[in-house]
Design a protein around this motif. Structure first.
Motif, PDB file in Angstrom:
ATOM      1  N   ILE A   1      72.088  91.571  68.999  1.00  0.00           N
ATOM      2  CA  ILE A   1      73.318  91.086  68.394  1.00  0.00           C
ATOM      3  C   ILE A   1      73.681  89.724  68.982  1.00  0.00           C
ATOM      4  CG2 ILE A   1      75.772  91.516  68.057  1.00  0.00           C
ATOM      5  CD1 ILE A   1      75.143  94.515  68.194  1.00  0.00           C
ATOM      6  N   ASP A   2      73.613  89.621  70.313  1.00  0.00           N
ATOM      7  CA  ASP A   2      73.999  88.387  70.982  1.00  0.00           C
ATOM      8  C   ASP A   2      72.809  87.840  71.764  1.00  0.00           C
ATOM      9  OD1 ASP A   2      76.801  88.533  70.173  1.00  0.00           O
ATOM     10  OD2 ASP A   2      76.905  90.262  71.511  1.00  0.00           O
ATOM     11  N   GLY A   3      73.092  86.985  72.729  1.00  0.00           N
ATOM     12  CA  GLY A   3      72.035  86.483  73.593  1.00  0.00           C
ATOM     13  C   GLY A   3      71.245  85.351  72.966  1.00  0.00           C
ATOM     14  N   VAL A   4      70.032  85.134  73.501  1.00  0.00           N
ATOM     15  CA  VAL A   4      69.221  83.981  73.113  1.00  0.00           C
ATOM     16  C   VAL A   4      68.823  84.037  71.643  1.00  0.00           C
ATOM     17  CG1 VAL A   4      67.061  82.763  73.560  1.00  0.00           C
ATOM     18  CG2 VAL A   4      68.401  83.649  75.460  1.00  0.00           C
ATOM     19  N   ARG A   5      68.551  85.222  71.124  1.00  0.00           N
ATOM     20  CA  ARG A   5      68.191  85.335  69.705  1.00  0.00           C
ATOM     21  C   ARG A   5      69.306  84.762  68.821  1.00  0.00           C
ATOM     22  NH1 ARG A   5      64.950  89.341  66.951  1.00  0.00           N
ATOM     23  NH2 ARG A   5      64.963  90.639  68.832  1.00  0.00           N
ATOM     24  N   LYS A   6      70.554  85.097  69.166  1.00  0.00           N
ATOM     25  CA  LYS A   6      71.703  84.608  68.402  1.00  0.00           C
ATOM     26  C   LYS A   6      71.822  83.091  68.525  1.00  0.00           C
ATOM     27  CE  LYS A   6      75.585  85.727  66.156  1.00  0.00           C
ATOM     28  NZ  LYS A   6      75.630  86.523  64.920  1.00  0.00           N
ATOM     29  N   VAL A   7      71.623  82.575  69.733  1.00  0.00           N
ATOM     30  CA  VAL A   7      71.700  81.131  69.959  1.00  0.00           C
ATOM     31  C   VAL A   7      70.615  80.410  69.160  1.00  0.00           C
ATOM     32  CG1 VAL A   7      71.439  79.307  71.683  1.00  0.00           C
ATOM     33  CG2 VAL A   7      72.761  81.362  72.231  1.00  0.00           C
ATOM     34  N   ALA A   8      69.396  80.963  69.164  1.00  0.00           N
ATOM     35  CA  ALA A   8      68.296  80.341  68.422  1.00  0.00           C
ATOM     36  C   ALA A   8      68.605  80.310  66.927  1.00  0.00           C
ATOM     37  CB  ALA A   8      66.999  81.095  68.684  1.00  0.00           C
ATOM     38  N   ASP A   9      69.175  81.395  66.400  1.00  0.00           N
ATOM     39  CA  ASP A   9      69.545  81.421  64.983  1.00  0.00           C
ATOM     40  C   ASP A   9      70.596  80.359  64.676  1.00  0.00           C
ATOM     41  OD1 ASP A   9      67.808  83.482  64.474  1.00  0.00           O
ATOM     42  OD2 ASP A   9      69.332  85.062  64.592  1.00  0.00           O
ATOM     43  N   LEU A  10      71.548  80.187  65.593  1.00  0.00           N
ATOM     44  CA  LEU A  10      72.602  79.190  65.397  1.00  0.00           C
ATOM     45  C   LEU A  10      72.021  77.777  65.405  1.00  0.00           C
ATOM     46  CD1 LEU A  10      75.653  78.784  65.071  1.00  0.00           C
ATOM     47  CD2 LEU A  10      75.830  78.651  67.564  1.00  0.00           C
ATOM     48  N   PHE A  11      71.108  77.503  66.337  1.00  0.00           N
ATOM     49  CA  PHE A  11      70.457  76.193  66.381  1.00  0.00           C
ATOM     50  C   PHE A  11      69.699  75.932  65.081  1.00  0.00           C
ATOM     51  CE2 PHE A  11      70.040  74.764  71.059  1.00  0.00           C
ATOM     52  CZ  PHE A  11      71.362  75.098  71.294  1.00  0.00           C
ATOM     53  N   ARG A  12      69.038  76.981  64.580  1.00  0.00           N
ATOM     54  CA  ARG A  12      68.258  76.836  63.346  1.00  0.00           C
ATOM     55  C   ARG A  12      69.180  76.513  62.167  1.00  0.00           C
ATOM     56  NH1 ARG A  12      65.847  81.128  64.065  1.00  0.00           N
ATOM     57  NH2 ARG A  12      63.966  80.352  65.085  1.00  0.00           N
ATOM     58  N   GLU A  13      70.318  77.194  62.102  1.00  0.00           N
ATOM     59  CA  GLU A  13      71.275  76.947  61.024  1.00  0.00           C
ATOM     60  C   GLU A  13      71.816  75.521  61.081  1.00  0.00           C
ATOM     61  OE1 GLU A  13      74.279  79.886  61.464  1.00  0.00           O
ATOM     62  OE2 GLU A  13      72.916  81.581  61.094  1.00  0.00           O
ATOM     63  N   ARG A  14      72.011  75.009  62.293  1.00  0.00           N
ATOM     64  CA  ARG A  14      72.562  73.666  62.459  1.00  0.00           C
ATOM     65  C   ARG A  14      71.501  72.576  62.350  1.00  0.00           C
ATOM     66  NH1 ARG A  14      76.254  74.570  67.910  1.00  0.00           N
ATOM     67  NH2 ARG A  14      77.973  75.737  66.949  1.00  0.00           N
ATOM     68  N   GLY A  15      70.232  72.975  62.328  1.00  0.00           N
ATOM     69  CA  GLY A  15      69.166  71.989  62.304  1.00  0.00           C
ATOM     70  C   GLY A  15      68.985  71.284  63.632  1.00  0.00           C
ATOM     71  N   GLU A  16      69.439  71.918  64.723  1.00  0.00           N
ATOM     72  CA  GLU A  16      69.318  71.317  66.053  1.00  0.00           C
ATOM     73  C   GLU A  16      67.954  71.645  66.648  1.00  0.00           C
ATOM     74  OE1 GLU A  16      72.569  72.134  68.655  1.00  0.00           O
ATOM     75  OE2 GLU A  16      74.053  71.964  67.054  1.00  0.00           O
ATOM     76  N   ARG A  17      67.433  70.715  67.432  1.00  0.00           N
ATOM     77  CA  ARG A  17      66.097  70.855  67.996  1.00  0.00           C
ATOM     78  C   ARG A  17      66.163  70.886  69.520  1.00  0.00           C
ATOM     79  NH1 ARG A  17      60.635  69.878  67.355  1.00  0.00           N
ATOM     80  NH2 ARG A  17      59.651  68.840  69.117  1.00  0.00           N
ATOM     81  N   ILE A  18      65.328  71.712  70.120  1.00  0.00           N
ATOM     82  CA  ILE A  18      65.178  71.759  71.573  1.00  0.00           C
ATOM     83  C   ILE A  18      63.813  71.177  71.916  1.00  0.00           C
ATOM     84  CG2 ILE A  18      65.007  73.268  73.585  1.00  0.00           C
ATOM     85  CD1 ILE A  18      66.785  75.251  72.115  1.00  0.00           C
ATOM     86  N   ASP A  19      63.785  70.215  72.819  1.00  0.00           N
ATOM     87  CA  ASP A  19      62.513  69.614  73.213  1.00  0.00           C
ATOM     88  C   ASP A  19      61.817  70.430  74.294  1.00  0.00           C
ATOM     89  OD1 ASP A  19      62.697  67.347  71.497  1.00  0.00           O
ATOM     90  OD2 ASP A  19      64.167  66.478  72.875  1.00  0.00           O
ATOM     91  N   TRP A  20      62.567  70.780  75.352  1.00  0.00           N
ATOM     92  CA  TRP A  20      61.989  71.481  76.494  1.00  0.00           C
ATOM     93  C   TRP A  20      62.842  72.692  76.835  1.00  0.00           C
ATOM     94  CZ3 TRP A  20      62.383  66.171  79.191  1.00  0.00           C
ATOM     95  CH2 TRP A  20      61.325  65.352  78.780  1.00  0.00           C
TER      96      TRP A  20
END
Length: 238
Positions: A1-20
């Motif tokens: 429900i929460d945690g890193v999976r939720k954060v990754a989904d949010l980044f994906r929705e926003r089109g934000e990218r993580i380099d490292w």
């Protein structure tokens, strides 16, 4: 429900990218910093139910024993050599973790058996391919079965680049030796970040007791980790 999976989904929705990405998964072998995790195998879990016909052990002709049907199937699955590894990845392996059957009585053939097993797999396979292969083996032995699959992560690998180079340098300073670079072990939260296009490494405490009864990490490792991570950030961003 929460945690890193939720954060990754949010980044994906926003089109934000993580380099490292640096994950603090316990991964060192003997001393802090002696291993650098540069990828992970995928993880695929199964809940297998083999249905039989309950009856009295003195009248096996009136029953169908799901344990007897399942044992040859499980033997075939566990004996199978799935592959010999893939580039920097270790071989794909299957482990049975739970078996449940029986009423508790020694004179009753059970009507059902449940088995939990897991595959840790390299890029030689996809999850659907492994599911098909396992089900083919199981159906060759079991006349009535149901299986539920859970895909918890695909394999990922971080190629050579600034993150790996910086991590190697910092870990050598902390451990006093060049770190082993590995894709072995279990899964971690990096499996949610890597699909975003990030280069991921894992650096954490010694995991010698992982999932044992006395699972623990050394307080001394935890106290040194902030300095290690800070040194890595300085090296990367300098």
């Amino acid at each position: 429900i929460d945690g890193v999976r939720k954060v990754a989904d949010l980044f994906r929705e926003r089109g934000e990218r993580i380099d490292w990405c640096v994950t603090g998964e316990p991964s060192s072998k003997r001393l802090l910093g002696d291993l650098l995790r540069v990828g992970r195998r995928g993880s695929l879990s199964a809940t297998l139910t083999v249905r039989g016909i309950q009856g009295h052990v003195a009248y096996p002709e009136k029953a169908r024993n799901p344990i007897h049907e399942a044992l040859p199937a499980l033997a075939a699955l566990t004996a199978r050599r799935w592959d010999d590894g893939y580039e920097s990845f270790p071989p794909t392996r299957l482990q049975v973790s739970n078996i449940l059957a029986g009423t508790g009585a020694n004179n009753v053939i059970p009507g059902e058996l449940q088995v939990l097993f897991n595959l840790r797999y390299n890029p030689n396979w996809t999850a659907p391919q492994l599911e098909d292969e396992c089900e083919s083996i199981l159906r060759a032995h079991c006349s009535d079965l149901a299986i539920h699959w859970h895909r918890s992560g695909e394999p990922f690998y971080t190629p050579e680049g600034p993150l790996r180079a910086a991590a190697r340098e910092v870990l050598q300073a902390f451990a006093g030796e060049s770190p082993e670079e590995s894709t072995g072990g279990g899964t971690s939260d990096a499996r949610f970040i890597a699909p975003l296009g990030a280069h991921c490494v894992e650096i954490g405490p010694v995991n010698a007791s992982i999932h044992k009864v006395d699972e623990h990490v050394a307080v001394a490792d935890l106290e040194r980790l902030p300095d290690l991570y800070f040194a890595l950030m300085v090296r990367l961003l300098a």
